[in-house]
Design an enzyme around this catalytic site. Structure first.
Site, PDB file in Angstrom:
ATOM      1  CG  ASP A 226      18.641  21.294 -30.569  1.00  0.00           C
ATOM      2  OD1 ASP A 226      18.341  20.800 -31.675  1.00  0.00           O
ATOM      3  OD2 ASP A 226      19.705  21.910 -30.369  1.00  0.00           O
TER       4      ASP A 226
ATOM      5  CD  GLU B 186       0.401  -0.898   3.100  1.00  0.00           C
ATOM      6  OE1 GLU B 186       1.048  -0.766   4.130  1.00  0.00           O
ATOM      7  OE2 GLU B 186       0.347  -1.970   2.479  1.00  0.00           O
TER       8      GLU B 186
ATOM      9  CG  ASP C  54      14.851  17.272 -33.367  1.00  0.00           C
ATOM     10  OD1 ASP C  54      15.067  16.358 -34.177  1.00  0.00           O
ATOM     11  OD2 ASP C  54      15.653  18.190 -33.149  1.00  0.00           O
TER      12      ASP C  54
ATOM     13  CG  ASN D 123       4.329 -13.198   6.458  1.00  0.00           C
ATOM     14  OD1 ASN D 123       4.975 -14.204   6.744  1.00  0.00           O
ATOM     15  ND2 ASN D 123       4.801 -11.968   6.637  1.00  0.00           N
TER      16      ASN D 123
ATOM     17  CG  ASP E 232      21.454  16.457 -35.489  1.00  0.00           C
ATOM     18  OD1 ASP E 232      22.215  15.823 -36.236  1.00  0.00           O
ATOM     19  OD2 ASP E 232      21.057  17.610 -35.725  1.00  0.00           O
TER      20      ASP E 232
END
Length: 862
Positions: A597, A288, A601, A665, A330
């Site tokens: 960049d 959890e 791209d 368990n 690149d």
């Protein structure tokens, strides 16, 4: 007409009238008025709050069905006046939820601080002064200044434009850029035909413009249809793994819980007690704290990466960075220095030429489209030589695009009235293709096959020497008011522009290091094959392993799937092909990173498993990326990959260790329940066990990671987690059954003694297994982090203390153990630790020798 009516069809209104209607002026809004308007209309964002508020994050801790079941059962206990049981259950549930909330809130705060370093900004006119503001502060009436590479931050009306091309495929589906100009259109013009407006989420391909903002945030077209790019992002490799793992847990949980609940009811045990026991059993099986563990681990990784110059925009991208097996990039600025210089300017006869240098300077100096280092290099050389554009008037510009791969400036010369001159520069092949003549000492001669061959030889020779070569051509025409791409024809080839961008000295070493990390480098470049091959040879890539854009265009997808992993260099590639290459590599099972960049791209960055850009990239590239490098350096990226793998390894530690221990368990309790006259553990004891065992788990995010776990890409493998859970869970169950036998047959334990002894043994084995299974090495050869070690020892000490604490012991139904019983507990835990260590060596040896190759396994999982 009211302001609301004007705003509803603002593309049909005069720009001046819209300025007045929005309370603006040619110099923009007044700052005070803009601030008041921002309070009124809200921030310019189509998203909810940038992160969950503290209250919402706290409430989210209670959304788990297991927690709700426990809360419901505790409420029934209160109704039946079972105060102690109800109080213990609520205290443990609240404590676990509060711990998870604290960790997640701290993690989300840290990540938001990192994201602020990359907040998107825009140039805005206010008080007649150009300012750079966060896009969230833009309001209707603002005047924004746009140029190539900008993301458009709001919907608005074009006031001024110069060669302004906008990509709005995400809005209209049109793949080619659309030219936007001032004007007035019909009120019923459909969205795709509103050529005088721009929309949030689209991007500028070329040119400049001044735009009057009309709609912001949720009032924009994108806001109305909830179509932000991020909302449509594909499921990541990490998210897919979490989802599949959740399905596995649910199947196991449902079977065990239904079985136990049915048995208890059949044995006529109290319904409330049985319900509490089954719910606690389910909560004990589920990790959890997984959301908190993931948040803490990822945020710790993000902070560490941020200190090294790697900014994380999406947390789960850290896991994807760690699983990356192929990096597409690149070469400019990544494998090369990125400081491009104009080395030579040659005429068509391969001789230095001042005339060609002057023409190149005019083209670069007057260009208003995409900023690029080639133009900067030309302008720098021209300025140093004292060149000017005096005597020339710019008439038009035919912007660069990634299909034509050239840019044309049209100028008027003072001494040639009624005539205009085209000056075109661009990729050698594309410029040569529109030429019919060549300049020879001021005379135009036909461009025959022999001359073409001579020019191609110059281009090839310079490329093989590592130079990037552009071509330049001109044409004089009778003056006309406007020009387009069709006018780029019948030109005169004038010469060559030769640029140098040397490879980085450290590039070869970095590529070798990445290869040792299991990451293959694929260079995807629009450059010609010769210069790319030269660079590849210098940095240690296979120059003969090459595919050209032309070859790729004629290739079926199936052939590309076969060739892509065997190819180092993709050359002369157009933007659409970049995304196709990424998807081909993904199709055969690779986790693909893409480093880019530029404007072209963005599709590939979005398609990649992890998109990587740099801080100085254009807006559209940065916003499409998951990871931002503050330095364009592959070694920085290498450090980020290693951090990502450490983070991934620690996340999987928690999942594998916790689920295997809990599974063992729970199986033990399920098997014991039908044969015992009492429950093997009370619900409150299960919850206390689960809570205490989770405390050291939060320290896993700080744990040391063995070098072997960082040396290869890591991927989610739910089947391996399942095998891990079964093998080590059953070992745990075997020792639990041994414990049951010892307690019943040797010590003749009653309910309190049985539950106390087994509580201690189950909790101590869970603590021991954390230290044993956190590494694939023998436990004594791998040092855990100090936080993990000391938190584990602290909980172990508390485990031995609880039965002897009087009131607390009685509250949970525990009794003190005798010396002999304590010795039995220690012996069983010690024997379990040895058996687990032996099983670990067998398990990982079997997994290593029997596993398939990584890419094949990954391909099967996709």
């Amino acid at each position: 007409m009211t302001t609301a009516e004007r705003n509803a069809s603002y593309w049909s209104e005069d720009a001046t009238a819209m300025l007045v209607a929005l309370g603006s002026a040619p110099g923009g809004l007044a700052s005070d008025g803009a601030a008041a308007l921002l309070v009124s209309v809200g921030p310019n964002s189509v998203e909810d709050a940038p992160r969950l508020s503290a209250l919402r994050l706290l409430l989210r801790q209670f959304e788990s069905p297991l927690v709700l079941i426990l809360a419901f059962a505790a409420a029934i206990s209160l109704i039946l006046q079972q105060w102690v049981d109800a109080g213990i259950i609520l205290a443990i549930v609240l404590g676990s939820s509060a711990l998870s909330f604290f960790q997640e809130y701290r993690a989300s705060t840290a990540v938001e601080e990192l994201k602020k370093r990359l907040a998107l900004t825009a140039r805005v006119l206010r008080d007649h002064v150009e300012q750079v503001l966060p896009v969230t502060q833009i309001v209707p009436g603002d005047l924004i200044l746009l140029s190539a590479g900008n993301l458009i931050p709001a919907d608005g009306l074009v006031i001024e434009a110069q060669d302004f091309l906008v990509s709005e495929a995400s809005m209209t589906g049109e793949s080619f850029p659309v030219e936007k100009r001032p004007g007035i259109l019909a009120a019923d013009a459909p969205l795709a035909e509103r050529t005088n407006t721009v929309f949030l989420g689209s991007s500028v391909r070329s040119g400049t413009a001044r735009v009057l903002v009309v709609h912001t945030g949720r009032r924009t077209e994108f806001g109305a249809i909830a179509a932000r790019l991020r909302a449509r992002q594909p499921e990541t490799d990490f998210a897919r793994g979490v989802r599949q793992f959740g399905y596995l847990l649910i199947r196991v949980m449902v079977v065990i819980v239904l079985f136990v609940l049915t048995v208890n009811v059949a044995l006529d045990r109290p319904v409330i007690e049985s319900l509490l026991f089954a719910a606690a059993l389910a909560m004990g099986l589920s990790p959890e704290l997984l959301p908190a563990i993931i948040s803490v681990t990822l945020s710790a990784g993000a902070r560490a990466m941020g200190k090294r110059g790697v900014i994380v925009r999406r947390l789960d991208a850290i896991e994807n960075l760690g699983s990356m097996s192929v990096l597409c990039t690149d070469k400019t600025g990544t494998l090369t220095e990125g400081t491009i210089v104009l080395s030579e300017v040659l005429d068509a006869a391969n001789r230095p030429s001042d005339a060609v240098r002057q023409l190149a300077y005019v083209n670069a100096a007057l260009e208003t489209g995409i900023e690029n280092p080639l133009d900067a290099a030309i302008v720098a050389v021209g300025a140093a030589a004292g060149l000017t554009t005096a005597g020339l008037t710019k008439i038009d510009e035919i912007p660069y695009d990634f299909v034509r791969r050239r840019l044309t400036i049209v100028v008027a010369e003072e001494d040639a009235p009624g005539r205009h001159m085209f000056i075109t520069k661009g990729a050698f092949g594309e410029v040569l293709g529109i030429c019919t003549t060549v300049d020879r000492d001021g005379s135009e001669v036909p461009l025959d096959a022999a001359t073409r061959s001579d020019l191609e030889a110059v281009f090839k020779t310079r490329g093989e020497q590592g130079f990037r070569v552009l071509a330049l051509a001109t044409r004089r025409v009778a003056a006309q008011p406007d020009y387009d791409r069709e006018d780029e024809r019948d030109m005169v080839f004038r010469g060559f522009l030769v640029f140098l961008d040397p490879p980085k000295p450290e590039a070869k070493q970095t590529i070798q290091t990445l290869a040792r990390l299991g990451i293959a480098i694929k260079v995807i470049s629009g450059d010609n094959r010769h210069v790319t091959a030269h660079m590849a040879t210098v940095v240690g890539l296979d120059a003969s392993s090459m595919l050209t854009g032309e070859e790729l265009a004629g290739m079926k997808d199936e052939a590309l799937w076969h060739l892509a992993p065997r190819t180092d260099l993709f050359v002369e590639i157009d933007p659409q092909q970049k995304e196709r290459i990424v998807r081909a590599l993904q199709r055969i099972g690779h986790s693909v990173g893409y480093l880019g960049d530029g404007i072209n791209d963005a599709p590939a960055l979005h398609a990649a498993d992890v998109g990587i850009s740099v801080a100085e990239a254009v807006d559209v590239a940065r916003e499409s990326a998951d990871i931002i490098l503050l330095s364009r350096d592959l070694d920085v990226l290498r450090q980020g990959v290693e951090d990502g793998r450490r983070t991934f390894a620690n996340t999987l530690k928690y999942i594998s260790i916790t689920t295997s221990a809990n599974f063992g368990n729970m199986i033990s309790m399920a098997l014991a329940t039908p044969f015992l006259p009492f429950l093997p553990l009370a619900a409150k004891q299960i919850l206390l066990n689960n809570f205490l065992s989770d405390l050291p788990s939060l320290a896993i995010s700080s744990d040391n990671v063995d070098p072997e776990r960082v040396s290869a890409p890591q991927r989610w493998n739910v089947k391996q987690i399942q095998r891990f859970m079964i093998v080590f869970g059953l070992i745990s169950s075997a020792f639990d059954l041994l414990t049951f036998g010892v307690l019943l047959c040797v010590f003749h334990a009653g309910e309190a003694l049985f539950q106390t002894s087994w509580f201690m043994i189950s909790l101590l084995t869970e603590l021991a297994v954390v230290l044993i299974l956190r590494t694939r090495k023998p436990a004594f050869r791998s040092r855990p982090s100090r936080l993990l070690l000391w938190s584990t020892l602290a909980v172990a000490t508390a485990t031995f203390s609880i039965p002897f604490l009087g009131g607390a012991s009685a509250l949970f139904g525990f009794v003190p153990l005798s010396t002999l019983e304590l010795i039995a507990v220690v012996v069983i835990v010690g024997a379990y630790s040895v058996a687990t260590e032996i099983a670990k060596a067998w398990f990982f040896r079997h997994e290593t020798t029997g596993s398939r190759p990584a890419t094949a396994e990954a391909g099967r999982r996709r």
